[in-house]
Design an enzyme around this catalytic site. Structure first.
Site, PDB file in Angstrom:
ATOM      1  N   HIS A  64     -19.513  57.229 -69.772  1.00 37.53           N
ATOM      2  CA  HIS A  64     -19.589  57.114 -71.229  1.00 37.53           C
ATOM      3  C   HIS A  64     -19.808  58.502 -71.827  1.00 37.53           C
ATOM      4  CE1 HIS A  64     -19.638  52.729 -71.347  1.00 37.53           C
ATOM      5  NE2 HIS A  64     -20.554  52.723 -70.404  1.00 37.53           N
TER       6      HIS A  64
ATOM      7  N   HIS B 137     -13.500  53.679 -66.185  1.00 39.11           N
ATOM      8  CA  HIS B 137     -14.084  52.859 -65.111  1.00 39.11           C
ATOM      9  C   HIS B 137     -13.185  52.950 -63.892  1.00 39.11           C
ATOM     10  CE1 HIS B 137     -13.446  48.903 -63.057  1.00 39.11           C
ATOM     11  NE2 HIS B 137     -14.732  49.045 -62.809  1.00 39.11           N
TER      12      HIS B 137
ATOM     13  N   GLY C 156     -27.392  38.450 -55.414  1.00 34.76           N
ATOM     14  CA  GLY C 156     -28.734  39.017 -55.306  1.00 34.76           C
ATOM     15  C   GLY C 156     -28.750  40.525 -55.229  1.00 34.76           C
ATOM     16  N   GLY C 157     -27.736  41.159 -55.799  1.00 35.89           N
ATOM     17  CA  GLY C 157     -27.697  42.618 -55.818  1.00 35.89           C
ATOM     18  C   GLY C 157     -28.755  43.209 -56.734  1.00 35.89           C
TER      19      GLY C 157
ATOM     20  N   SER D  98     -18.299  52.047 -57.355  1.00 37.23           N
ATOM     21  CA  SER D  98     -17.961  51.672 -58.726  1.00 37.23           C
ATOM     22  C   SER D  98     -18.543  52.713 -59.671  1.00 37.23           C
ATOM     23  CB  SER D  98     -18.527  50.289 -59.053  1.00 37.23           C
ATOM     24  OG  SER D  98     -18.136  49.882 -60.345  1.00 37.23           O
TER      25      SER D  98
END
Length: 305
Positions: free
Chosen positions: A97, A107, A259-260, A93
């Protein structure tokens, strides 16, 4: 055919490396810092971040491969039969910016999920896409962006680009603002049709097309002069990015609920942003042009000039 998780992982790791190498070269003023992390519940990843470059104020490209004994609610909302299934998820991912308000934010995400539950066959799918968020848009840029997206989808059937373009328009929509986040692109999820080889090939086509879609726009706009007015508007519009990622984005919710690593999940947020109460663009201004003509779904490739 059973999914080849190793092949998917090798592709994603290579994609992260290719994108960070090329983007650092294009920026020319900074390098990516690599941060390897482990997840207590299983798995980990590597986050790569470029800050305060010549072109990009912040550019983050993350790879993650996580696993767990139960899928979080964001993943089972559409598939309640998988509640309680173990899972493995991996993906790349990125969010860029730029400093210059005339260069769009962008993105991209490509990901793979597999869920396994005793007494059931494994369930797997691909997801992903890319989208563009300009502040001072140019029709030439939007059309070239969508042309590359369409070309990436073309080998998989004439209906793929229209479906994934529509999906992107629908997904990246801020309901409380009644506006799209940007000018769209591609979005797909739950992709398993045609078997593993076809679905994996489509994911690779999208991942491989990203730089071809984005970098020509960067080169056209990176040296455009701007003033404090354009910079303030860019920071104001970045607020919409924050709103979407924290309120609607399923990837953000999945990462946090599973829980990343919080720092890696929120790497997509801009380093600087501003909000202004009840702001409206001046009539006839370039800012009004964005609201009037670009923040709504359009047939960018089908409309006449």
């Amino acid at each position: 055919m059973q999914p080849d998780k190793n092949a998917v992982r090798d592709y994603l790791v290579g994609l992260q490396a290719r994108i960070t190498e090329r983007v650092a070269e294009v920026d020319g003023g900074a390098v990516f810092r690599a941060d390897t992390w482990q997840r207590p519940g299983g798995g980990g990843g590597e986050s790569r971040l470029l800050r305060d470059g010549a072109l990009f104020e912040q550019a983050g490209v993350g790879f993650s491969q996580v696993m767990g004994a139960g899928l979080p609610p964001s993943a089972t909302q559409q598939r309640p039969e998988l509640t309680g299934a173990s899972f493995e998820a991996m993906g790349v991912s990125l969010v860029f910016h730029p400093k210059n308000p005339y260069v769009p934010t962008t993105h991209m995400n490509v990901r793979f999920f597999i869920a396994e539950k005793e007494g059931h066959a494994p369930v797997w799918w691909f997801g992903g896409g890319f989208d563009l968020t300009p502040y001072y848009p140019f029709l030439e840029d939007v059309r070239s962006w969508h042309a590359v997206a369409k070309q990436a989808c073309q080998p998989f059937g004439p209906d793929v680009y229209p479906r994934y373009k529509q999906w992107c328009d629908d997904y990246f929509y801020l309901k409380h603002r009644e506006e799209t986040r940007g000018v769209g692109g591609l979005f797909f999820d739950d992709l398993a049709e045609g078997g593993f080889d076809r679905a994996f090939a489509l994911q690779r086509a999208v991942g491989d097309a990203f730089l071809d879609a984005y970098l020509p726009i960067v080169e056209r706009r990176r040296h455009t002069p701007y003033s404090e007015r354009e910079r303030n508007f860019q920071l104001y519009r970045r607020g919409r990015y924050v709103e979407f990622n924290l309120v609607f984005d399923r990837g953000t919710l999945f990462g946090l609920q599973s829980g990343g690593r919080t720092e890696s999940i929120l790497m997509s947020l801009p380093p600087l942003v501003r909000w202004e109460y009840d702001w409206h663009p001046e009539v006839g201004s370039p800012e009004e042009l964005l609201y009037r003509d670009f923040l709504r779904p359009r047939d960018w490739l089908g409309e006449s000039a």
